[in-house]
Motif scaffolding. Structure first.
Motif, short mmCIF file in Angstrom:
data_model
loop_
_atom_site.label_atom_id
_atom_site.label_comp_id
_atom_site.label_asym_id
_atom_site.label_seq_id
_atom_site.Cartn_x
_atom_site.Cartn_y
_atom_site.Cartn_z
N HIS A 199 0.82 -1.21 0.00
CA HIS A 199 0.00 0.00 0.00
C HIS A 199 0.86 1.26 0.00
O HIS A 199 0.34 2.35 -0.28
N VAL A 200 2.14 1.15 0.30
CA VAL A 200 3.00 2.33 0.27
C VAL A 200 3.40 2.70 -1.15
O VAL A 200 3.82 3.84 -1.40
N LEU A 201 3.27 1.78 -2.09
CA LEU A 201 3.69 2.04 -3.47
C LEU A 201 2.79 3.08 -4.12
O LEU A 201 1.57 3.04 -3.99
N GLY A 202 3.42 4.02 -4.80
CA GLY A 202 2.67 5.05 -5.50
C GLY A 202 2.22 6.20 -4.62
O GLY A 202 1.53 7.11 -5.08
N THR A 203 2.60 6.19 -3.35
CA THR A 203 2.17 7.25 -2.44
C THR A 203 3.01 8.51 -2.56
O THR A 203 2.56 9.60 -2.20
N GLY A 221 7.97 9.38 0.27
CA GLY A 221 9.36 9.24 0.67
C GLY A 221 9.95 10.48 1.32
O GLY A 221 10.61 10.39 2.37
N GLU A 222 9.74 11.65 0.73
CA GLU A 222 10.31 12.88 1.29
C GLU A 222 9.71 13.18 2.66
O GLU A 222 10.42 13.61 3.58
N GLU A 223 8.41 12.97 2.79
CA GLU A 223 7.75 13.20 4.08
C GLU A 223 8.31 12.27 5.14
O GLU A 223 8.58 12.69 6.28
N ILE A 224 8.52 11.01 4.79
CA ILE A 224 9.07 10.04 5.73
C ILE A 224 10.47 10.46 6.17
O ILE A 224 10.80 10.43 7.36
N ASP A 225 11.29 10.87 5.22
CA ASP A 225 12.67 11.24 5.55
C ASP A 225 12.76 12.52 6.38
O ASP A 225 13.78 12.77 7.03
N ARG A 226 11.71 13.33 6.37
CA ARG A 226 11.71 14.54 7.21
C ARG A 226 11.38 14.22 8.67
O ARG A 226 11.53 15.08 9.55
N SER A 227 10.93 13.02 8.94
CA SER A 227 10.61 12.63 10.31
C SER A 227 11.89 12.57 11.14
O SER A 227 12.96 12.24 10.64
N GLU A 228 11.76 12.84 12.41
CA GLU A 228 12.93 12.80 13.29
C GLU A 228 13.53 11.40 13.33
O GLU A 228 14.75 11.24 13.29
N CYS A 229 12.67 10.39 13.42
CA CYS A 229 13.13 9.00 13.43
C CYS A 229 12.28 8.18 12.46
O CYS A 229 11.07 8.39 12.37
N VAL A 230 12.92 7.26 11.76
CA VAL A 230 12.23 6.39 10.81
C VAL A 230 12.46 4.94 11.22
O VAL A 230 13.61 4.51 11.40
N ILE A 231 11.37 4.19 11.36
CA ILE A 231 11.43 2.81 11.82
C ILE A 231 11.00 1.89 10.68
O ILE A 231 9.96 2.12 10.05
N ARG A 232 11.79 0.85 10.42
CA ARG A 232 11.47 -0.12 9.37
C ARG A 232 11.54 -1.53 9.93
O ARG A 232 12.01 -1.74 11.06
N ASP A 275 8.74 6.42 -2.50
CA ASP A 275 7.56 6.00 -1.74
C ASP A 275 7.85 5.71 -0.27
O ASP A 275 6.99 5.94 0.59
N VAL A 276 9.04 5.20 0.05
CA VAL A 276 9.33 4.80 1.43
C VAL A 276 10.49 5.58 2.05
O VAL A 276 10.83 5.38 3.21
N LYS A 327 3.55 8.01 13.24
CA LYS A 327 2.75 8.01 12.01
C LYS A 327 3.09 6.73 11.25
O LYS A 327 4.24 6.50 10.88
N VAL A 328 2.07 5.90 11.04
CA VAL A 328 2.27 4.58 10.42
C VAL A 328 1.90 4.65 8.95
O VAL A 328 0.81 5.10 8.59
N TYR A 329 2.80 4.19 8.10
CA TYR A 329 2.60 4.23 6.65
C TYR A 329 2.32 2.83 6.11
O TYR A 329 3.09 1.90 6.33
N GLY A 330 1.18 2.68 5.41
CA GLY A 330 0.90 1.45 4.68
C GLY A 330 0.12 0.39 5.43
O GLY A 330 -0.13 -0.68 4.86
N MET A 331 -0.29 0.63 6.65
CA MET A 331 -1.03 -0.38 7.41
C MET A 331 -2.54 -0.21 7.19
O MET A 331 -3.08 0.87 7.42
#
Length: 269
Positions: free
Chosen positions: A90-94, A97-108, A120-121, A197-201
Motif C-alpha cells: 500500500h506504500v507504493l505510489g504514495t 518518501g520525502e515526508e518520511i525522511d523529514r521525520s525525526e526518526c524512521v522505523i522499518r 515512496d518509502v 505516524k504509520v505508513y501502509g497499514m
C-alpha cells in the motif's frame, strides 16, 4: 533535532545491534490491555481481560529487555516524531518518501529495502526491527542494512520463539499463534516515540469489507508475492500450525491510537 542516544552513542558512527527478547507481558497485552470486543470484526474472536485494560506500555517498557550484541550500548533512543514504515504494498505510489525522511526518526522492519523505492518509502533509517527468521536475509546484504554511514541505524533482533518465557510459550502454542514483527515494532515505537505516524497499514476490517477488491502483494518489494488480504485472513482463521493474528493485532493498534498518539496513513484511518 535527531534521536537522543545516551553516552557516547551520539558521537559514534558505528552501527548498534541490539537483541530484544519479549516475554509473557506482550501476550497479555495483546489479549487484554485494550478491552477489544469480539463482535466488531466478526467472525474472528478476540479474547478479553478487563483487569489489564489500564496497562501503560510506556511505564511497562523495560530497558533491561534489550541485550547489546555489538558494542557496549544502551537502548535509549527517544524521538518526538516517528515514521513507522510497514512493508505493505500500500506504500507504493504514495510519493511519501520525502515526508518520511523529514521525520525525526524512521522505523522499518525486517529486510524491507529502501534502494529503488525511495520516492515512496524514503531512504533514512533510524531503527530496524528484524525477526529471527529474517536475520540471514539482512546480513547477506551488509551494504544496504549493516554498513550504512548515512543514517547509522540501530537494529533490534527479536526471537526466536524458544527464547520466550516458558509460560508465554505454552500459551502461544496452545492458541497456535505467534506475535508478528509488526507487533513488536509497534511496542518498541510506543516506547521510544512521542508521536507515531504509520505508513501502509490497513485498518482491521479492510479485508472483510472488500473481499473482491484489487489484490495487493503482502510486501511492496515482492510484486509476485502472496496477496495481503489472503495472508491476513488465512492467518487469522488458521487453527493448525502457528499463525500471526494480523487482524487481531490491528484491532489492538486501533485501541492504542489515541492513548499513544498513533496515526495511520496510506490508507488513512
Amino acid at each position: 533535532m535527531g534521536p537522543k542516544i545516551s553516552g557516547k552513542g551520539q558521537q559514534s558512527h558505528r552501527m548498534v545491534i541490539l537483541a530484544a527478547i519479549f516475554v509473557l507481558m506482550t501476550l497479555l497485552i495483546l489479549y487484554g490491555s485494550n478491552n477489544v470486543t469480539d463482535d466488531v470484526y466478526a467472525p474472528f474472536h478476540v479474547a478479553t481481560n478487563h483487569a489489564l485494560m489500564t496497562t501503560d506500555l510506556k511505564k511497562w517498557a523495560g530497558r533491561e529487555g534489550y541485550v547489546p550484541v555489538s558494542g557496549n550500548k544502551n537502548m535509549s533512543l527517544h524521538c518526538h516524531d516517528c515514521a513507522l514504515v510497514t512493508s505493505s504494498s500500500h506504500v507504493l505510489g504514495t510519493g511519501a518518501g520525502e515526508e518520511i525522511d523529514r521525520s525525526e526518526c524512521v522505523i522499518r522492519m525486517n529486510d524491507a529495502p529502501t534502494m529503488g523505492f525511495e520516492s515512496d518509502v524514503g531512504n533514512h533509517t533510524t531503527l530496524r526491527v528484524v525477526a529471527h527468521s529474517s536475520v540471514f536475509r539482512v546480513v547477506r546484504r551488509p551494504n544496504e542494512f549493516l554498513q550504512r554511514t548515512d543514517s547509522n541505524p540501530v537494529i533490534i533482533f527479536w526471537g526466536p520463539p524458544n527464547k520466550i518465557g516458558k509460560e508465554a510459550k505454552g500459551t502461544l502454542q496452545k492458541s497456535h499463534s505467534w506475535l508478528s514483527t509488526g507487533w513488536f515494532t509497534m511496542v518498541i515505537a510506543i516506547e521510544m516515540c512521542d508521536n507515531i505516524k504509520v505508513y501502509g497499514m490497513v485498518p482491521p476490517n479492510y479485508c472483510l469489507k472488500k473481499p473482491g477488491s484489487k489484490k495487493m502483494p503482502y510486501h511492496y518489494y515482492k510484486p509476485r508475492g502472496p496477496d495481503e488480504c489472503l495472508t491476513y485472513l488465512q492467518n487469522e482463521s488458521g487453527r493448525r500450525g502457528n499463525h500471526h493474528r494480523f487482524i487481531t493485532e490491528k484491532q489492538v493498534f486501533a485501541r492504542w491510537a489515541k492513548q499513544y498518539n498513533i496515526t495511520f496513513t496510506h490508507p488513512k484511518w
